[in-house]
Design an enzyme around this catalytic site. Sequence first.
Site, PDB file in Angstrom:
ATOM      1  N   GLU A 134       0.815  -1.217   0.000  1.00  0.00           N
ATOM      2  CA  GLU A 134       0.000   0.000   0.000  1.00  0.00           C
ATOM      3  C   GLU A 134       0.852   1.273   0.000  1.00  0.00           C
ATOM      4  O   GLU A 134       0.479   2.279  -0.600  1.00  0.00           O
ATOM      5  CB  GLU A 134      -0.968  -0.005   1.185  1.00  0.00           C
ATOM      6  CG  GLU A 134      -2.272  -0.777   0.932  1.00  0.00           C
ATOM      7  CD  GLU A 134      -2.093  -2.287   0.922  1.00  0.00           C
ATOM      8  OE1 GLU A 134      -1.024  -2.774   1.346  1.00  0.00           O
ATOM      9  OE2 GLU A 134      -3.016  -3.002   0.468  1.00  0.00           O
ATOM     10  N   HIS A 161     -12.642  -4.928   7.708  1.00  0.00           N
ATOM     11  CA  HIS A 161     -12.965  -4.734   6.294  1.00  0.00           C
ATOM     12  C   HIS A 161     -14.307  -4.017   6.109  1.00  0.00           C
ATOM     13  O   HIS A 161     -14.939  -4.147   5.071  1.00  0.00           O
ATOM     14  CB  HIS A 161     -13.040  -6.076   5.554  1.00  0.00           C
ATOM     15  CG  HIS A 161     -11.715  -6.732   5.318  1.00  0.00           C
ATOM     16  ND1 HIS A 161     -10.956  -7.282   6.321  1.00  0.00           N
ATOM     17  CD2 HIS A 161     -11.006  -6.930   4.173  1.00  0.00           C
ATOM     18  CE1 HIS A 161      -9.842  -7.796   5.804  1.00  0.00           C
ATOM     19  NE2 HIS A 161      -9.858  -7.594   4.506  1.00  0.00           N
TER      20      HIS A 161
END
Lengths: 327, 325
Positions: free
Chosen positions: A62, A131
Amino acid sequence: MADVKFTYRDAVAEGIAREMRRDPSVVCLGEDIGAAEGVFKTTVGLFKEFGPGRVWDTPISEQAIVGAAMGAAMTGMRPVAEIMFSDFLACCWDYLANEIPKARYMTGGQVTVPLVVRTANGGGLGFGAQHSQAVENWALAVPGLKIVAPSNPADVVGLMAAAIRSDDPVVFFEHKALLAGSGPRPPDDHVVELGQAAVAREGTDVTVVALASTVPLSLKAAEQLAGEGISVEVIDLRCLIPLDMRTVLRSLERTSRLVVVEENPYQGGWGGTVVSVVADEGFELLDAPIKRVAGANVPLPFADSLEAEVIPTVDKVTEAIRRLTAY
Amino acid sequence: MTPDELLDAYAEMVLIRRTEKAAHDLFMSGLVKGTTHLAAGHEAVAVGASAALHPDDYVFATYRGHHHALARGATPEECLAELMSRSTGLCQAKGGSMHLTKASKGMLGSYAIVGAHLPMAAGAAWSAKLRGSGQVAVAFFGDGATNIGAFHEALNLAAVWSLPVLFVCENNLYMEYTPIEAVTAVPNPAADRAAGYNMPAEIIDGNDVVVVWETVARAAERARKGDGPTLIEAQTYRHFGHSRADPAKYRPADEVERWMKHDPLDVARARLEALGVSPDTIAERDRRAAATVDAAIAAAKNAPEPEPAMAFTDVWADGGAAWRT
Ligand SMILES: Cc1ncc(C[n+]2csc(CCOP(=O)(O)OP(=O)(O)O)c2C)c(N)n1
């Protein structure tokens, strides 16, 4: 093709594709976005149409994804970076908090960072606490980022165009629970200027300010309450930065009552900013206290029944509106 | 390097050393606030690399970046003005010592979060590759940065995408106050990691400007040919402590002495003399550098502070800071 359903997830890919056709400096990068077409199928068709030279699969990195997007944006490209789930923004938060939004300011205007970081945001699909978060308020805490969170397919396309064309960095929150929803396909060259809220439903008794997932929720609540003779105006903010408070204050001139519905936790949520501006500049417009319906200050639980307990629901919104109209 | 090129490189190093001395003195007299991270001792890395790069190549540096900004073409006057919070500063006094940037010369910034700029350099190299521009990007960083995640993510991405980027570690043996060997699993903090990314690495004498120049030129050539990134570990030493607050008492006296004897300015001067350049010619360049920096100090001191309204410019590309419509 007018009868073919145009979904929110189609709109993401379509919005990006339109800009990639228009401007060769637009490139995409992210995990599984190429041949695999994205874990949420929000990049369907891009790899096929534009090839590996413009749609780049990355490792699970990321920091590298957003850091490389920044370097590319500083040197003539317009990268669109995908961070798969918005929760993972925490893995590259340095770039969103310290690097991207400050580069222009601290160099005295020498550097421009025209990039878009897209990410799947929010709950409702039972993915559990790591999530499912709605994290638009994280970005709101950082001066120098523009923040977009569309609620319907046409806005996805129009706001994507504006975000990619923007010379400023934009964080683009695509709500997971809205991906399967559909709506009209917008005309070619549809652009929704950043910082223009939409009046999603007109009403005279209460103003509801909503964003992304809470827009359809609030519209449903408004529908129900119409049957009880309560007229609800729903404002879809569409962007948090720039923030369109003019439309909110103008609505309050008519309704004099305000409910803010946000999915992120009440603590530090964007509703606090909306409410503080109203308290500061629109206090005389109000005939009742302000209500915030927001996520609870807990990590999101897994079970549907528990999740419904802690994020905004139609019932919680109707309840808040009823209480306000009775005040 | 021809004798003339080496003479120019030497003069550039002297100019940097002088500017850093000025930064130190101005700090001591209260005219520079915050902190400074002097790069005295590291000059050969910045100057050797810059001499090997093209004017339109990209450079990314750390908070210890005075030498890179100057080597890339920022003037002593605009750097000192920036440190002294003057409106004529390189970044209009909104950056400070840790953020010297000169985008028009390819110096794309100094970043104060350790390791953050390595992925950016990879991104600039990716952009060069996408545009087919033939440009190369270079990230300069410290040994301490090799233990941060962004270093590893950037190296892997650069290698798998075969990007024209050079990762240049200035290994000065210490992170802030801790010897790098005490906190790193391998003896050569940068170079020993390269194999994990299938990337060529070189360990070089970072105090010899000619060696740096040759190595960077070779790696840049490789990158321009499309053969991907290179990792260079340049061994060097900082003359001062980590930052203004640090007297560097933790360094053994014999180690300091050994490195001070291997000063990059002395190394270059010895090379010049061996090439037959006269001491007078060298002294003349010393004098010129001194005069330039003296003039820069005076000019920066006389420059005005920024207007308060400057606090609200340049958040956005339209020049402003409005967060509401
Ligand atoms: C992410 C991060 N952690 C910690 C710091 C504090 N810090 C600033 S400089 C430094 C040491 C870095 O050492 P090195 O990378 O070897 O560079 P050098 O200072 O030797 O040039 C540290 C720990 C920081 N700026 N950023």
